[in-house]
Scaffold this motif. Sequence first.
Motif, short mmCIF file in Angstrom:
data_model
loop_
_atom_site.label_atom_id
_atom_site.label_comp_id
_atom_site.label_asym_id
_atom_site.label_seq_id
_atom_site.Cartn_x
_atom_site.Cartn_y
_atom_site.Cartn_z
N ASP A 99 0.82 -1.22 0.00
CA ASP A 99 0.00 0.00 0.00
C ASP A 99 0.85 1.26 0.00
N GLY A 100 2.17 1.11 -0.02
CA GLY A 100 3.05 2.26 -0.08
C GLY A 100 3.19 3.01 1.22
N ARG A 101 2.86 2.38 2.33
CA ARG A 101 2.90 3.07 3.62
C ARG A 101 4.24 2.90 4.32
N ILE A 102 4.97 1.86 3.96
CA ILE A 102 6.32 1.65 4.46
C ILE A 102 7.16 1.06 3.34
N VAL A 180 5.79 -1.87 14.70
CA VAL A 180 5.76 -1.10 13.45
C VAL A 180 4.34 -1.04 12.90
N ILE A 181 3.65 -2.16 12.90
CA ILE A 181 2.27 -2.18 12.42
C ILE A 181 1.40 -1.24 13.25
N ASP A 182 1.58 -1.28 14.56
CA ASP A 182 0.84 -0.37 15.45
C ASP A 182 1.01 1.08 15.00
N LYS A 183 2.26 1.47 14.79
CA LYS A 183 2.57 2.86 14.48
C LYS A 183 2.03 3.27 13.13
#
Length: 368
Positions: A99-102, A180-183
């Motif tokens: 999704d291009g978020r990381i 990392v997922i949380d953030k």
Amino acid sequence: MYRRTRLAAAVLLAATLTGALAPVAAASGQRDPVQRQLDQLVERDEVPGALAYDGRQTRTAGVADLASGRPMVDAAARFRLASDTKAFTAVAVMRLVADGRIRLDDRAGRYVPQLAGRPVTLRQLLKQTSGLPEYATLVDWSSPGTSEDYLALALAQPPVFTPGTDWGYSNTNYLVLGMVIDKVSGVDFRTYVERVILRPLHLDDTYWPAPGELTLRGPHARNYGINPAHPEAGRVDVTELPGHEFGASGGLVSTPPDLNTFWNALFEGRLLPHWALRLMTRDTTDVGGRDTYPPGSRYGYGLASIPLTCGGVYWGHGGDLPGDSVAGGRATGGRGTVTVYTTTWAAEGSSLRHLQGAVDAALCAKHR
């Protein structure tokens, strides 16, 4: 959880599993090769109960409860996924990448302040090449804490190796990926996994234990092993465990049909773009002969490939807790999917050979 560095590994590896077992095994001498492996787990390795489910047939051996002697549960019963959970966490991370978020080469410290200044990347966490020390053996499991607490325990130890220079299985890698997922997602990693994997696939029998929840919901077998908090007691009933605390490294509870559905969906392209799955399975490290991995095994992003005796490989993960071991996955070449689990730790010696042998026999059945 804690496959390949077991929960309180020093205790578990040093302990001799004690207690006289009298499991009720299926009749030996059967010609079915999968059943034969399950029977050996019970009769030779003193595993209380074992199960294999290949999507069509459920095979069992032993008992679900040593006290009552009731037969081993069927495939509808729940069990702790232990480190099979890592595959779900890895898929969730790759969804954020897709999704291009990381980005895979982002430093983890960008999202987890405790790692600020450390050259550890998300890719290295996924691949178990970060060099971060194991936290699970440092935790006082009688007094659970937060992810930040657990990470602090690991970071107080020297790195095992310079990031990217070696491979070393550490639950800390997936502890950090959960953070990392949380953030990045803005929700707890458990909620994110539910949104992108469990609900879309209708994995209704798979769940994250709630805080303080020790028991397993619904039908299940009892589990037996060395309680890390009380190793002096020998082999005891360890069905009740603080599953919530095992988190992104090993907290999920599921059933064999749900786990097989996950493997099938992943490799059929229903969870990730094909390029993302190719990265997970092609950017790999040779781990053959290390830990519990047989020669020819490779570790990718929360997935491992294990050679089959009939040719090709199967992709899965596997997991171990004091009270269970899990193996299986999806084979190449259309050979199917299987989940095998035992009701005690079976990650060493002949029990490991028979556990992995049951997986191999099930996936090679069409080619015998």
